[in-house]
Write a protein that holds these residues in place. Sequence first.
Motif, short mmCIF file in Angstrom:
data_model
loop_
_atom_site.label_atom_id
_atom_site.label_comp_id
_atom_site.label_asym_id
_atom_site.label_seq_id
_atom_site.Cartn_x
_atom_site.Cartn_y
_atom_site.Cartn_z
N UNK A 257 -8.03 4.86 -5.56
CA UNK A 257 -8.59 4.96 -4.14
C UNK A 257 -7.48 4.75 -3.15
N UNK A 258 -6.89 3.81 -3.34
CA UNK A 258 -5.86 3.38 -2.39
C UNK A 258 -4.75 4.55 -2.39
N UNK A 259 -4.60 5.23 -3.25
CA UNK A 259 -3.30 6.43 -3.08
C UNK A 259 -4.09 7.42 -2.09
N UNK A 260 -5.19 7.65 -2.41
CA UNK A 260 -5.92 8.90 -1.67
C UNK A 260 -5.99 8.27 -0.07
N UNK A 261 -6.39 7.28 0.00
CA UNK A 261 -6.43 6.39 1.46
C UNK A 261 -5.09 6.75 2.28
N UNK A 262 -4.21 6.40 1.52
CA UNK A 262 -2.55 6.15 1.98
C UNK A 262 -2.16 7.65 2.36
N UNK A 263 -2.58 8.63 1.63
CA UNK A 263 -2.14 9.89 2.02
C UNK A 263 -3.03 10.67 3.12
N UNK B 13 0.77 -1.25 0.05
CA UNK B 13 -0.09 0.10 0.08
C UNK B 13 0.85 1.10 -0.07
N UNK B 14 1.98 1.20 0.82
CA UNK B 14 2.85 2.26 0.95
C UNK B 14 3.58 2.77 -0.63
N UNK B 15 3.82 1.75 -1.23
CA UNK B 15 4.35 1.71 -2.48
C UNK B 15 3.21 2.17 -3.55
N UNK B 16 1.97 1.64 -3.44
CA UNK B 16 1.10 2.23 -4.38
C UNK B 16 0.85 3.75 -4.11
#
Length: 233
Positions: free
Chosen positions: A206-212, A165-168
């Motif tokens: 959507x995962x990019x937004x969640x991660x940040x 997830x961090x890499x995404x």
Amino acid sequence: MIGLLIVDDQSLIRAGFSALLGAEDDMRVLGQASNGVQALAQARALKPDIVLMDIRMPHGDGITAAAAITSDPTLAHTRIIMLTTFELDDYILDSIRAGASGFLVKDTEPEELIAAVRIVATGDSLLSPSVTRKLLAQVAATKPVQASRQPAAFDVLTEREREVLMLIGTGKSNAEIAEQLFITPLTAKTHVSRIIGKMGVRDRTGLVVIAYESGLITPGAQPAPQTPRRNLG
């Protein structure tokens, strides 16, 4: 065969996109719409695989239409690529939050548009590097990061899934994730699919937004290079 719905308030643009994409052997233009209201009606009637959606239109903007389409359970397989003349931060973030799987400017080269349709049709998401940078900057500006306060939802992720997830979140592709974590591209893709399911989003965008937004990673952060580990997959 990839079924397409072309949505734009300018008839010449609709005709151009239809001619370009309809000429591909694996694509078929199912219909056209000139505003968001028509787009939703056409999507429900035609069940397209991909909607190419203009953002700024009279009588129903593209972002509102995208949100309606992605929230309709009968259109769960339909994916949206937003098209605009402007790379404006608010449009990018709002498009992603509306469930769009890609965001392209209208001066994108024809071959890039064709490739984008195929990428999104396979279940992946697509943002150009410049759009990704704008998106992440906007996320950082609109919600201060609290790195120590990650949501409880992350508890369902394994250690490896958090690494993925961090890499995404830093914009890495499956191939790049595989290289950095010393796993196969297929394993990387499997991890991404599982994370998407656990976090309840439509795709990796959507995962990019969640991660940040959650503070799992901070703007500009780059995960440290990994060393090979056994049996982590």
